[in-house]
Design an enzyme around this catalytic site. Structure first.
Site, PDB file in Angstrom:
ATOM      1  N   LEU A 293      37.905  -4.527  -0.723  1.00  0.00           N
ATOM      2  CA  LEU A 293      38.073  -5.460   0.391  1.00  0.00           C
ATOM      3  C   LEU A 293      38.153  -6.904  -0.087  1.00  0.00           C
ATOM      4  O   LEU A 293      38.739  -7.753   0.571  1.00  0.00           O
ATOM      5  CB  LEU A 293      36.910  -5.321   1.373  1.00  0.00           C
ATOM      6  CG  LEU A 293      36.785  -3.990   2.109  1.00  0.00           C
ATOM      7  CD1 LEU A 293      35.478  -3.936   2.886  1.00  0.00           C
ATOM      8  CD2 LEU A 293      37.972  -3.775   3.038  1.00  0.00           C
ATOM      9  N   GLN A 295      36.776  -9.757  -3.650  1.00  0.00           N
ATOM     10  CA  GLN A 295      36.067  -9.946  -4.908  1.00  0.00           C
ATOM     11  C   GLN A 295      35.435 -11.310  -4.927  1.00  0.00           C
ATOM     12  O   GLN A 295      36.081 -12.316  -4.601  1.00  0.00           O
ATOM     13  CB  GLN A 295      37.021  -9.790  -6.092  1.00  0.00           C
ATOM     14  CG  GLN A 295      36.310  -9.855  -7.443  1.00  0.00           C
ATOM     15  CD  GLN A 295      37.201  -9.368  -8.567  1.00  0.00           C
ATOM     16  OE1 GLN A 295      38.330  -8.955  -8.339  1.00  0.00           O
ATOM     17  NE2 GLN A 295      36.692  -9.397  -9.786  1.00  0.00           N
ATOM     18  N   GLY A 296      34.156 -11.370  -5.295  1.00  0.00           N
ATOM     19  CA  GLY A 296      33.439 -12.629  -5.356  1.00  0.00           C
ATOM     20  C   GLY A 296      32.935 -12.911  -6.751  1.00  0.00           C
ATOM     21  O   GLY A 296      33.339 -12.272  -7.722  1.00  0.00           O
ATOM     22  N   GLY A 297      32.031 -13.881  -6.849  1.00  0.00           N
ATOM     23  CA  GLY A 297      31.555 -14.314  -8.148  1.00  0.00           C
ATOM     24  C   GLY A 297      30.746 -13.285  -8.903  1.00  0.00           C
ATOM     25  O   GLY A 297      30.677 -13.325 -10.132  1.00  0.00           O
ATOM     26  N   PHE A 298      30.126 -12.347  -8.198  1.00  0.00           N
ATOM     27  CA  PHE A 298      29.263 -11.385  -8.856  1.00  0.00           C
ATOM     28  C   PHE A 298      29.766  -9.956  -8.767  1.00  0.00           C
ATOM     29  O   PHE A 298      29.070  -9.034  -9.164  1.00  0.00           O
ATOM     30  CB  PHE A 298      27.841 -11.443  -8.270  1.00  0.00           C
ATOM     31  CG  PHE A 298      27.124 -12.705  -8.633  1.00  0.00           C
ATOM     32  CD1 PHE A 298      26.741 -12.954  -9.927  1.00  0.00           C
ATOM     33  CD2 PHE A 298      26.838 -13.653  -7.672  1.00  0.00           C
ATOM     34  CE1 PHE A 298      26.073 -14.109 -10.274  1.00  0.00           C
ATOM     35  CE2 PHE A 298      26.171 -14.818  -7.989  1.00  0.00           C
ATOM     36  CZ  PHE A 298      25.789 -15.054  -9.302  1.00  0.00           C
ATOM     37  N   LYS A 300      32.776  -6.873  -6.857  1.00  0.00           N
ATOM     38  CA  LYS A 300      33.748  -6.500  -5.838  1.00  0.00           C
ATOM     39  C   LYS A 300      33.056  -5.894  -4.615  1.00  0.00           C
ATOM     40  O   LYS A 300      31.941  -5.385  -4.707  1.00  0.00           O
ATOM     41  CB  LYS A 300      34.745  -5.485  -6.405  1.00  0.00           C
ATOM     42  CG  LYS A 300      35.655  -6.045  -7.487  1.00  0.00           C
ATOM     43  CD  LYS A 300      36.645  -4.990  -7.966  1.00  0.00           C
ATOM     44  CE  LYS A 300      37.583  -5.568  -9.025  1.00  0.00           C
ATOM     45  NZ  LYS A 300      38.554  -4.558  -9.527  1.00  0.00           N
ATOM     46  N   VAL A 301      33.776  -5.941  -3.488  1.00  0.00           N
ATOM     47  CA  VAL A 301      33.302  -5.322  -2.254  1.00  0.00           C
ATOM     48  C   VAL A 301      34.275  -4.207  -1.886  1.00  0.00           C
ATOM     49  O   VAL A 301      35.487  -4.424  -1.847  1.00  0.00           O
ATOM     50  CB  VAL A 301      33.216  -6.348  -1.106  1.00  0.00           C
ATOM     51  CG1 VAL A 301      32.719  -5.678   0.175  1.00  0.00           C
ATOM     52  CG2 VAL A 301      32.306  -7.509  -1.492  1.00  0.00           C
ATOM     53  N   LYS A 315      28.879  -3.775  -1.776  1.00  0.00           N
ATOM     54  CA  LYS A 315      29.044  -4.845  -2.762  1.00  0.00           C
ATOM     55  C   LYS A 315      28.450  -4.377  -4.083  1.00  0.00           C
ATOM     56  O   LYS A 315      27.245  -4.131  -4.198  1.00  0.00           O
ATOM     57  CB  LYS A 315      28.347  -6.118  -2.292  1.00  0.00           C
ATOM     58  CG  LYS A 315      28.578  -7.311  -3.216  1.00  0.00           C
ATOM     59  CD  LYS A 315      28.026  -8.590  -2.605  1.00  0.00           C
ATOM     60  CE  LYS A 315      28.350  -9.784  -3.482  1.00  0.00           C
ATOM     61  NZ  LYS A 315      27.853 -11.043  -2.902  1.00  0.00           N
ATOM     62  N   ASP A 414      28.551 -21.836  -0.085  1.00  0.00           N
ATOM     63  CA  ASP A 414      29.973 -21.497  -0.192  1.00  0.00           C
ATOM     64  C   ASP A 414      30.524 -21.172   1.194  1.00  0.00           C
ATOM     65  O   ASP A 414      31.098 -20.102   1.410  1.00  0.00           O
ATOM     66  CB  ASP A 414      30.180 -20.330  -1.144  1.00  0.00           C
ATOM     67  CG  ASP A 414      31.632 -20.216  -1.617  1.00  0.00           C
ATOM     68  OD1 ASP A 414      32.375 -21.209  -1.479  1.00  0.00           O
ATOM     69  OD2 ASP A 414      32.021 -19.150  -2.108  1.00  0.00           O
TER      70      ASP A 414
END
Length: 610
Positions: A293, A295-298, A300-301, A315, A414
């Site tokens: 769905l 991707q963030g800093g830590f 994927k979702v 997550k 953020d």
């Protein structure tokens, strides 16, 4: 009238009375609390006795069935007493009233709050004894009564609380013996009383506390002197043997020993579900890329479907072993489990293995605001203007809760359209607390590594690394501009027509030129209210002022979006902005010398103070 008709009529009357009276008990209990606390006219103004459903009141949160589950009234300046009628709120899970001037006793009726998991009455002026009825709260995990004037002994009944994680009774006037079983609570503090906690050297008056930054570990040397070195060696050897056996079993079933013990015990998991790794692996089709769905800093979702057909978002923290990775997991679990609000993303559960950290959230059917603004597929409906207004207000309320009703306060760091999700009714849900930071209410800001997304980061945070709730206000202002324009915070394609790569500069320019129609998202096809657009732009520009001190608090933002106080604030801003622009243009003219001009040192010095 026949007997049958009389019975039918009586049943109808009773049904009507039941439907009107039954829901009132929650509102009555909360209104009684407001009255007993001597709330000033400016506080809890929306707590209306004639309004049946208290789930719309500020500082109150409810579950989907309109049951009150959270009341947070911290640091609001109350001076009255606690109402015993609060005991009627059988579904209440969180009650926080710390940092007020509340007097009187803790009502014994608080022992009727059978769903309560967190009771925080710290830093008040409460007197009398700790009610033994609190021993009835079998779901209680946090009991915080520090810094009051409580007297008497600690009730033995507290020893019967099976899930107690933190017991803070320090800085009172308690006396007598501490029940032995309470030393088994993972985190406790009995200091600053007249208690007999020093008769057994194996039990210090306080366990380790990350909150104070000081170490209060037991005196190991003293323990060795009393118990003998052999016992210590045997204990350590047995513990290491237990760890080795646990890790060998890890290949066959879920083991959670890889999470540090002290940290694990401090986390308030509440009603969170511990998922098995295999369960989430099956739900996401072995974490297939087709289910990603975002991707963030830590990490994927992934979209997932559980065995009971429940859709979830998983997550996966793929870099938890790197600096900040595992801390992010602990931070999210702690904060999301206690931050409960209709406009905040709810955490369903978690999974930990020796090699994985995962968080499980509800699946947001309509994805994110960013998706709805810029990534919808052909044939999908455009996010209409009424929905955008609702998103703006819902997001503001969620951030207001994080900043002003959580203790410690929570800074998101953020805030952007991509991190505001939309449920099935297109209601805003603020998500992604992976970058959030807990801040003590006694501090104004926190210095840490700069995190966030360019174009959304407040200037003072970018230059100094110091974040506060006003950095979130700046990001929120940029998100409002995204809602109005549908554009990204940074767009290099604008270089072809103008110099304003930043959306903020682009909107400021169009606003000065009174070209509001050129600001609005073209996908709306002129189906919007131009006065409401102007109002939202004004709020956004107030939120994105250069100086953090000039930006409004999120509670003020909520009021302005609801139509209160914007005109006065905007007029003041315009006056300051005109003066600032005139000074800027004057300095520009001083710098605009010809080829034969002499270097103007005065102009350089003047520009330094801008």
């Amino acid at each position: 009238m026949s007997l049958k008709m009389e019975r039918v009529f009586a049943i109808l009357i009773l049904s009507c009375l039941y439907s009107f009276v039954l829901p009132d008990y929650q509102g009555d209990a909360l209104f009684a609390l407001k009255t007993s606390l001597n709330a000033s006219p400016n506080l809890l103004r929306d707590w209306n006795q004639n309004q049946v459903n208290p789930c719309t009141w500020s500082n109150v949160n409810c579950d989907p069935n309109n049951n009150v589950i959270s009341v947070t009234l911290s640091y609001m300046g109350f001076s009255g007493i606690l109402s015993p009628k609060v005991g009627a709120l059988k579904t209440l899970r969180i009650l926080t009233l710390q940092g007020n001037g509340i007097i009187g006793q803790i009502p014994k009726e608080f022992g009727n709050l059978t769903s309560l998991a967190n009771l925080n009455l710290e830093n008040n002026k409460l007197s009398g004894v700790i009610p033994s009825s609190l021993g009835n709260l079998k779901k209680l995990q946090f009991l915080i009564l520090s810094q009051n004037n409580l007297t008497g002994t600690i009730p033995e009944s507290l020893s019967s609380l099976p899930g107690l994680i933190s017991l803070q009774l320090d800085s009172n006037n308690l006396s007598g013996q501490i029940p032995e079983h309470l030393f088994q609570v993972p985190k406790y503090n009995f200091t600053g009383n007249h208690l007999n906690c020093d008769i057994n050297f194996l039990h210090p008056c306080e366990t380790d506390s990350d909150d104070s930054g000081a170490s209060h570990k037991p005196n190991i040397g003293l323990i060795i002197g009393i118990s003998g070195g052999v016992i210590v060696v045997l204990f350590i050897g047995g513990f290491l043997c237990f760890l080795r056996r646990s890790r060998r079993r890890g290949s066959k079933r879920e083991v959670f020993v890889d999470v540090a013990g002290e940290v694990d015990r401090r986390i308030a998991f509440g009603q969170l579900k511990r998922f098995a790794w295999r369960e989430l692996q099956l739900a996401t089709d072995n974490f297939s890329e087709k289910n990603v769905l975002g991707q963030g800093g830590f990490g994927k979702v992934y979209k997932g479907v559980l065995s009971d057909s429940t859709k979830v978002a998983v997550k996966r923290l793929t870099d938890y072993e790197s600096p900040g990775g595992d801390a992010a997991f602990q931070r999210e679990v702690e904060m999301i489990s206690v931050a409960v609000h209709r406009n905040l993303l709810r955490l369903i559960g978690f999974c930990t293995t020796p090699t994985e950290r995962l968080l499980v959230y509800p699946y947001m059917q309509n994805l994110s605001v960013a998706y709805q603004l810029r990534e919808i597929k052909p044939g999908e409906p455009v996010l209409d203007w009424p929905t955008r207004k609702r998103v703006a207000l819902g997001t503001a309320r969620g951030l207001e809760y994080l900043h002003e009703h959580c203790n410690p306060k929570i800074i998101h760091r953020d805030v952007k359209a991509a991190n505001v999700l939309l449920d099935e009714d297109f209601e805003a849900v603020v998500g992604d607390f992976g970058l959030a930071k807990l801040v003590d209410v006694r501090k104004t800001n926190v210095t840490t590594q700069v995190r966030g997304t360019m174009g959304h980061i407040a200037p003072e945070y970018l230059s100094t690394g110091k974040s506060s709730e006003r950095t979130d206000v700046f990001g929120y202002g940029i998100m409002l501009l995204e809602l109005v324009t549908g554009q990204r915070a940074i767009d290099f394609s604008r270089l072809e027509e103008e110099d304003d790569v930043l959306l903020l500069d682009h909107v400021k320019k169009l606003e000065r030129e009174k070209r509001l129609d050129a600001i609005v998202d073209r996908n709306l096809n002129d189906e919007y209210n131009i006065e409401e657009v102007e109002m939202m732009i004004q709020v956004a520009l107030l939120c994105t002022q250069q100086s953090p001190e000039d930006r409004p608090a999120m509670s003020e933002v909520v009021r302005m979006l609801e139509g209160e106080g914007l005109a006065e604030r905007w007029e003041e801003w315009q006056h300051v902005e005109v003066t600032r622009r005139q000074e800027y243009e004057r300095l520009q003219r001083r710098f605009d010398w010809g080829e034969d001009s002499v270097y103007n040192q005065d102009a350089i010095e003047l520009s330094g103070g801008r």
